[in-house]
Scaffold this active site. Structure first.
Site, mmCIF file in Angstrom:
data_model
loop_
_atom_site.group_PDB
_atom_site.id
_atom_site.type_symbol
_atom_site.label_atom_id
_atom_site.label_comp_id
_atom_site.label_asym_id
_atom_site.label_seq_id
_atom_site.Cartn_x
_atom_site.Cartn_y
_atom_site.Cartn_z
ATOM 1 N N ASP A 169 0.816 -1.216 0.000
ATOM 2 C CA ASP A 169 0.000 0.000 0.000
ATOM 3 C C ASP A 169 0.849 1.264 0.000
ATOM 4 O O ASP A 169 0.458 2.283 -0.567
ATOM 5 C CB ASP A 169 -0.932 -0.003 1.216
ATOM 6 C CG ASP A 169 -2.121 -0.934 1.038
ATOM 7 O OD1 ASP A 169 -2.252 -1.523 -0.056
ATOM 8 O OD2 ASP A 169 -2.910 -1.080 1.989
ATOM 9 N N ASN B 82 -4.556 9.025 1.958
ATOM 10 C CA ASN B 82 -4.989 8.478 3.244
ATOM 11 C C ASN B 82 -5.385 9.554 4.246
ATOM 12 O O ASN B 82 -6.535 9.599 4.671
ATOM 13 C CB ASN B 82 -3.872 7.624 3.862
ATOM 14 C CG ASN B 82 -3.978 6.170 3.493
ATOM 15 O OD1 ASN B 82 -4.930 5.754 2.848
ATOM 16 N ND2 ASN B 82 -2.995 5.392 3.885
ATOM 17 N N ARG C 266 -6.538 19.290 23.408
ATOM 18 C CA ARG C 266 -5.157 18.985 23.760
ATOM 19 C C ARG C 266 -4.976 17.479 23.567
ATOM 20 O O ARG C 266 -5.714 16.677 24.122
ATOM 21 C CB ARG C 266 -4.851 19.402 25.190
ATOM 22 C CG ARG C 266 -4.944 20.898 25.414
ATOM 23 C CD ARG C 266 -4.626 21.283 26.855
ATOM 24 N NE ARG C 266 -3.225 21.036 27.175
ATOM 25 C CZ ARG C 266 -2.806 20.232 28.145
ATOM 26 N NH1 ARG C 266 -3.693 19.562 28.880
ATOM 27 N NH2 ARG C 266 -1.515 20.069 28.380
ATOM 28 N N TYR D 278 -3.879 4.911 9.675
ATOM 29 C CA TYR D 278 -3.538 5.468 10.987
ATOM 30 C C TYR D 278 -4.790 5.761 11.807
ATOM 31 O O TYR D 278 -4.838 5.533 13.020
ATOM 32 C CB TYR D 278 -2.716 6.736 10.776
ATOM 33 C CG TYR D 278 -2.053 7.318 12.001
ATOM 34 C CD1 TYR D 278 -2.051 6.655 13.239
ATOM 35 C CD2 TYR D 278 -1.406 8.543 11.920
ATOM 36 C CE1 TYR D 278 -1.427 7.206 14.345
ATOM 37 C CE2 TYR D 278 -0.776 9.102 13.035
ATOM 38 C CZ TYR D 278 -0.794 8.427 14.236
ATOM 39 O OH TYR D 278 -0.184 8.983 15.339
ATOM 40 N N ALA E 142 -4.759 10.210 21.107
ATOM 41 C CA ALA E 142 -4.483 10.236 22.557
ATOM 42 C C ALA E 142 -4.903 11.566 23.169
ATOM 43 O O ALA E 142 -4.106 12.265 23.784
ATOM 44 C CB ALA E 142 -2.995 9.959 22.816
#
Length: 308
Positions: free
Chosen positions: A90, A164, A192, A207, A229
């Site tokens: 890919d 992507n 944040r 991702y 995160a």
């Protein structure tokens, strides 16, 4: 380009062409892969046997030392060829798709990688698959791309085109970044986090998926916004319509970067804006007859486990 025949009823986003024939194929290979030259030459010889003129993408030809074929830049491929055969994983496809989307050149992906969401023809099946495709027996699919750039003090300092995703993220050793997100004319959020992903439907299995985002069918006209995160658990992934520009401003944090697939700009400054929108360009993929997006997910994500 081969003439397009009327399409029959197929799933949204997939178009089937009736028999036609290609004339000139370009071969793009993952030239970093050990021992790939014999495979690329075998594919080239086979396409010649099928009656096609064959050229190699310039970087591929240079790095594997192939002789006896023209070496073409992506722009030359767009002018001279009507098919591109991409051999690798890919990552190889992503690299050339950005170039050839501008040329409206259809792509066939022969998978030498480990996963292969968008290079879907196994190496062992390239002969029968290419024979059918050259005869016009294939399904064509168009995939949305995203484009944008980085703006500083009212001036654009970087341009990018992605298949992507676009990622704004913190530096390697820095703490979280603070980002302001506006969509169209509306303020949406301050967050944040380690970063923020704007993904196309194709990128939803890259991702964005590892960051907890949902899978989007490539036929959906949308973009995906996924925090990486996040400091606040209420900052969740969101699917957006793709007709508005997304603006991401760096409010705080050091050494932030912007990545457009494999293109990157490091050391964003406070006040820099990353602006992202749907591109006018689309990638054209050719698949073997009977190709199914759901079958690809089932195979690559091992959704069949547990079935007796």
């Amino acid at each position: 380009m081969p003439l397009q025949a009327p399409c029959r009823s197929v799933p949204y986003g997939v178009m089937v062409r009736m028999p036609s024939r290609f004339r000139h194929a370009a071969i793009v290979g993952k030239y970093q892969a050990h021992g790939i030259r014999p495979l690329l030459e075998e594919i080239a010889h086979y396409l010649v046997d099928l009656g096609l003129d064959v050229s190699f993408e310039a970087a591929t030809a240079l790095n594997i030392g192939v002789a006896g074929y023209d070496a073409l830049t992506p722009a030359e491929m767009g002018r001279q060829c009507d098919l591109a055969v991409v051999v690798g994983g890919d990552g190889t496809m992503l690299g050339i798709a950005r170039e050839l989307a501008r040329q409206n050149l259809p792509l066939v992906g022969i998978n030498q990688g480990r996963l292969g969401f968008i290079t879907d023809v196994p190496v062992a099946q390239f002969r029968e698959t290419l024979q059918s495709m050259v005869a016009g027996d294939y399904e064509e699919e168009h995939r949305t791309m995203i484009e944008g750039g980085v703006w500083r003090d009212g001036e654009r300092i970087f341009d990018g085109l992605s298949m992507n995703e676009v990622v704004v993220s913190r530096g390697a050793t820095a703490s979280m970044v603070e980002l302001r997100v506006d969509i169209g004319d509306e303020f949406v959020a301050n967050l944040r986090a380690d970063g923020l992903i704007v993904a196309s439907p194709t990128g939803s299995t890259a991702y964005a998926l590892s960051a907890g985002g949902p899978i989007m069918h490539p036929g959906i006209g949308g973009l995906l916004l996924v925090p990486i995160a996040s400091h606040t658990l209420s900052n969740r992934p969101i699917v957006l319509p793709d007709h508005n520009e997304i603006r991401i401003e760096v409010v705080a944090g050091r050494d932030a970067s912007a990545n457009f697939d494999m293109q990157s700009l490091a050391s964003l400054l406070h006040g820099d804006q990353v602006r992202v929108r749907r591109s006018a360009h689309k990638v054209r993929f050719l698949h073997p007859r009977g190709w199914s997006y759901y079958a690809t997910l089932r195979r690559k994500l091992r959704w069949y486990e547990g079935v007796v």
